[in-house]
Design an enzyme around this catalytic site. Structure first.
Site, PDB file in Angstrom:
ATOM      1  N   GLY A  14       0.848  -1.182  -0.365  1.00 23.83           N
ATOM      2  CA  GLY A  14      -0.300  -0.086   0.232  1.00 23.83           C
ATOM      3  C   GLY A  14       1.133   1.530  -0.251  1.00 23.83           C
ATOM      4  N   VAL A  21       4.925   0.842   1.706  1.00 25.71           N
ATOM      5  CA  VAL A  21       4.751  -0.507   2.382  1.00 25.71           C
ATOM      6  C   VAL A  21       5.181  -1.515   1.410  1.00 25.71           C
ATOM      7  CG1 VAL A  21       4.037  -1.792   4.156  1.00 25.71           C
ATOM      8  CG2 VAL A  21       3.710   0.776   4.719  1.00 25.71           C
ATOM      9  N   LYS A  36       8.156  -0.368   5.840  1.00 27.60           N
ATOM     10  CA  LYS A  36       7.781   1.114   5.572  1.00 27.60           C
ATOM     11  C   LYS A  36       9.006   2.066   5.064  1.00 27.60           C
ATOM     12  CE  LYS A  36       5.209   2.521   8.573  1.00 27.60           C
ATOM     13  NZ  LYS A  36       4.184   3.918   9.799  1.00 27.60           N
ATOM     14  N   ASP A 134      -2.548   7.850  18.859  1.00 39.34           N
ATOM     15  CA  ASP A 134      -3.668   7.520  17.423  1.00 39.34           C
ATOM     16  C   ASP A 134      -4.033   6.331  17.944  1.00 39.34           C
ATOM     17  OD1 ASP A 134      -4.434   8.138  15.182  1.00 39.34           O
ATOM     18  OD2 ASP A 134      -1.612   7.418  14.144  1.00 39.34           O
TER      19      ASP A 134
END
Length: 427
Positions: A14, A21, A36, A134
């Protein structure tokens, strides 16, 4: 791109505004990893570059530190001007977002167990001085069943402005009133609130607050009391309502004050259900709390307790059940988690063991999976017993093996001392 450092690229998983990634193979560790890779232009962006770089550096700095079974591990990190990447554990099952839609909701007991595992992971992070900041379903990866891994600790140790928190880190829907109003810095209490919102969403398929725009959601978070989850799901255990509403209380002083308090409330649900459903198997939540309370595991850190859960098989037995028969071959050892067992050789009773005691450990210590059992072990009451194969323990982590070795050694010393005392009395 065919490789990144020593890692062989398999495919792209993605991409987002700041990077891509990749799924890759680590040829040395022989495992799949997620990598990443940050876009250099994003880290150098005139307006937001400093923030993105700080987030990336924060996450990279955690490499090798967040070692917990319910947190995504970061294995490696490289941060350079022109090429920066983070290598992390690859989890194949997606995120908890897939369980937040009508028709895809999990059973309430599964939700309670998932949240319990999140609570334990976040308690571990707090012990290292970290607040996640988060938490949301998209940052909780799903492995299988109720096994999860919390990801994306990039914001965990950032000191960011209130505007930056709202616009760049997560969604306002999971933010506590004191954060959206700028009253205080993020803390474990704001993480508890966010996890409460996640729990609400998983139970009902709805967020406690929703609106046409961000300001509408923020207004409701500050000024409106949410409906209990049971409003949206008939037949829900009132205890779940209590837990969720306490976690998302507007006043931080009215929330759970510690992660342990949150975990204990979740564990109580399983205790009540166990009492009313004797045939149901124990959950990981119950078993984890049982292990923590057993004397045998008193010195085991949390990571090793979760490893014991993975290695062990649990079973309940009625009174007068023979667990080990003298003379038989054995490749496993046992730990009594509840009830009593009697140790006999021939017709002579040697000992009576109870919760926290081990037996059959010579199958591991002798390094002989065909070792003969030297005594018979029979339950004298309803018993809960966990079984671990000697070979599985030999293949476990070094830290886990050392802890078992120490406990077995202490057990052998205690039994020798007891035997000497009995001999001295007889003489």
């Amino acid at each position: 791109m065919e490789s990144i450092g020593k890692y062989q690229i398999i495919r792209e998983l993605g991409r987002g505004a700041t990077g891509k990634v990749y799924l890759a193979e680590d040829p040395f560790a022989k495992r799949k990893v997620a990598i990443k890779v940050a876009f250099p232009e994003a880290l150098k962006h005139a307006e937001d570059g400093a923030f993105y770089r700080s987030m990336f550096l924060n996450e990279a700095s955690l490499a090798g530190k967040l070692n917990h079974p319910h947190i995504v591990q970061i294995f490696d990190a490289v941060v350079e001007d022109d090429f920066s990447y983070i290598v992390m554990e690859y989890i194949e099952g997606g995120t908890l977002e897939k369980f937040c839609a009508d028709g895809q909701l999990l059973e309430t007991r599964e939700v309670a167990e998932i949240i319990f595992k999140c609570v334990r992971a976040l308690a571990f992070a707090q012990s290292l001085g970290l607040t996640h900041r988060d938490l949301k379903p998209g940052n909780i990866l799903h492995k299988d069943g109720t096994d999860i891994k919390i990801a994306d600790f990039g914001a965990a140790i950032n000191k960011v402005s209130d505007r930056t928190i709202i616009t760049n880190v997560g969604s306002p829907a999971y933010m506590s009133p004191e954060l959206v109003t700028g009253g205080v810095q993020a803390s474990h209490l704001s993480d508890i609130y966010a996890l409460g919102v996640v729990m609400y969403y998983l139970l009902t398929g709805k967020l406690p607050f929703s609106g046409a725009n961000t300001m509408s959601v923020i207004y409701q978070i500050v000024n409106t009391e949410p409906e209990p989850p049971s409003t949206h799901k008939a037949g829900m255990d009132p205890a779940l309502d209590f837990i969720v509403m306490k976690a998302i209380a507007k006043d931080p002083a009215r929330r759970f004050q510690t992660w342990d308090e949150f975990a204990q409330a979740l564990a109580e649900i399983w205790k009540r259900e166990q009492a009313s459903e004797e045939k149901r198997g124990q959950s990981d939540t119950e078993r984890f709390n049982i292990l923590r309370a057993l004397p045998f595991f008193r010195e085991f850190p949390e990571n090793e307790l979760w490893e014991v859960l993975r290695l062990s098989k649990w079973a309940k037995f009625r009174p007068d059940t023979v667990l080990i028969k003298e003379g038989d071959h054995g490749d496993s050892f046992f730990i009594c988690a509840g009830g009593y067992v009697r140790i006999t050789r021939g017709k002579k009773t040697l000992n009576v063991l109870t919760a926290g005691d081990c037996f059959g450990e010579m199958s591991y210590l002798a390094h002989n999976d065909r070792a003969h059992r030297s005594a018979t072990v029979t339950t004298t009451s309803d018993c809960v017993v966990l079984k671990i194969r000697a070979e599985d323990l030999r293949n476990s982590s070094l830290s886990c093996r050392r802890l078992f070795d120490e406990r077995f050694l202490n057990t052998l010393v205690d039994r020798l001392e007891n035997a000497n005392e009995q001999l001295s009395v007889m003489s």
